[in-house]
Write an enzyme that holds these catalytic residues in place. Structure first.
Site, PDB file in Angstrom:
ATOM      1  N   LYS A 197       0.855  -1.192   0.000  1.00  0.00           N
ATOM      2  CA  LYS A 197       0.000   0.000   0.000  1.00  0.00           C
ATOM      3  C   LYS A 197       0.885   1.235   0.000  1.00  0.00           C
ATOM      4  O   LYS A 197       2.068   1.185   0.360  1.00  0.00           O
ATOM      5  CB  LYS A 197      -0.941   0.018   1.210  1.00  0.00           C
ATOM      6  CG  LYS A 197      -0.274  -0.020   2.586  1.00  0.00           C
ATOM      7  CD  LYS A 197       0.235   1.329   3.082  1.00  0.00           C
ATOM      8  CE  LYS A 197       0.937   1.223   4.430  1.00  0.00           C
ATOM      9  NZ  LYS A 197       1.763   2.433   4.741  1.00  0.00           N
ATOM     10  N   GLY A 235       5.011  -6.385   5.532  1.00  0.00           N
ATOM     11  CA  GLY A 235       4.834  -7.384   6.583  1.00  0.00           C
ATOM     12  C   GLY A 235       3.396  -7.495   7.033  1.00  0.00           C
ATOM     13  O   GLY A 235       2.880  -8.598   7.267  1.00  0.00           O
ATOM     14  N   ASP A 284      -1.997  -1.620  11.177  1.00  0.00           N
ATOM     15  CA  ASP A 284      -2.514  -1.487   9.813  1.00  0.00           C
ATOM     16  C   ASP A 284      -2.818  -2.820   9.146  1.00  0.00           C
ATOM     17  O   ASP A 284      -3.244  -2.852   7.989  1.00  0.00           O
ATOM     18  CB  ASP A 284      -1.553  -0.674   8.940  1.00  0.00           C
ATOM     19  CG  ASP A 284      -0.178  -1.321   8.820  1.00  0.00           C
ATOM     20  OD1 ASP A 284       0.080  -2.307   9.536  1.00  0.00           O
ATOM     21  OD2 ASP A 284       0.637  -0.833   8.016  1.00  0.00           O
TER      22      ASP A 284
END
Length: 274
Positions: A8, A102, A136
């Site tokens: 992202k 990750g 996130d």
């Protein structure tokens, strides 16, 4: 069974206040991009081990137990008594780049386990598990443009499409620590929320949508600032650092036909957004 966790970028990032727990509240927009890792799981015949992690591609530091894909597996293994698995992870998303690689791997592992072992977990439940693994991580469950606030863990959908825009993403060979990124930050509430700014034409973003981390990171790592300047010099209509760095991206108009770009001593990814 195989899946392809994607990265992202952050469109704007405002650090709004420091919390009593030492964390910072922020607002940002997460936008998924087609830079992908590859993640596969198979049943492990050796039942003496819970898992074996096979890593390839870009180097990952740390022991297997610290990898978020392993943590994601162990989280559901404990809950649902899953069988032992071989985990194959090919890294193409650079680490320490502000791209969420990750976190994406962890979220896609949850989705992969859910599908392979017929756990019948709804997205909302998967988001709860993902939130345990990282602030996130839950974004990557639905994997759609999202306005994030709190510590980056409170989400609301954003009606935004960058389809047709050319994306050039560059990560120099430098590592930005989170502590360094926060070192010069003065939290503040912006005059206009990103919820409002993101609705404006992309051509207006340059003068109104900023990443607060650039103020502290650029003086410490001038090469990152130089990449941003170079992207603008090559015709980007918007360029910014993603997250706390060290990657920088540029958006180029759908009408502009850009050639392959090279940046010395840097990872470079270029694509048309779909």
């Amino acid at each position: 069974m195989i899946t392809f966790p994607n990265a992202k970028i952050n469109l704007g990032l405002n650090i709004t206040e420091k919390r009593p727990d030492g964390y910072h509240n922020l607002e940002t927009v997460f936008y998924p991009i087609p830079l992908e890792d590859a993640l596969e799981i198979t049943i492990l015949n050796d039942s003496k081990q819970k898992f074996v992690l096979h890593q390839s591609g870009l180097e990952i530091s740390g022991e297997p137990e610290t990898n978020l894909v392993v943590k994601a597996y162990l989280l559901l293994e404990q809950e649902f008594q899953l069988p032992p698995v071989d985990i194959y992870l090919y890294k193409h998303i650079p680490s320490g780049a502000g791209l969420g690689g990750g976190s994406a791997d962890a979220a896609f592992m949850l989705k992969l386990l859910n599908e392979k072992f017929n756990l019948h977990l709804a997205d909302e439940k998967l988001e709860e598990y993902a939130a345990i693994l990282g602030a996130d991580c839950a974004f990557f469950i639905k994997n759609k443009p999202t306005f994030a606030e709190g510590i980056g863990n409170i989400f609301s959908p954003v009606d935004l499409s960058l389809k047709g825009y050319q994306l050039v993403l560059v990560k120099p060979d430098v590592f930005v620590s989170t502590r360094d990124a926060f070192s010069q930050i003065q939290p503040h509430y912006p005059d206009h929320s990103l919820k409002e700014i993101i609705r404006r034409p992309v051509s207006e973003w340059k003068n109104c949508m900023f990443n607060d981390f650039e103020k502290s990171v650029f003086p410490q790592y001038p090469v990152i600032e130089e990449i941003k300047k170079e992207l603008y010099s090559k015709g980007a209509i918007y360029a910014a650092m993603s997250g706390s760095g060290s990657s920088v991206f540029g958006l180029f108009s759908p009408e502009e036909k850009i050639t392959k770009m090279d940046f010395e001593a840097a990872f470079c990814f270029q694509t048309e957004l779909k």
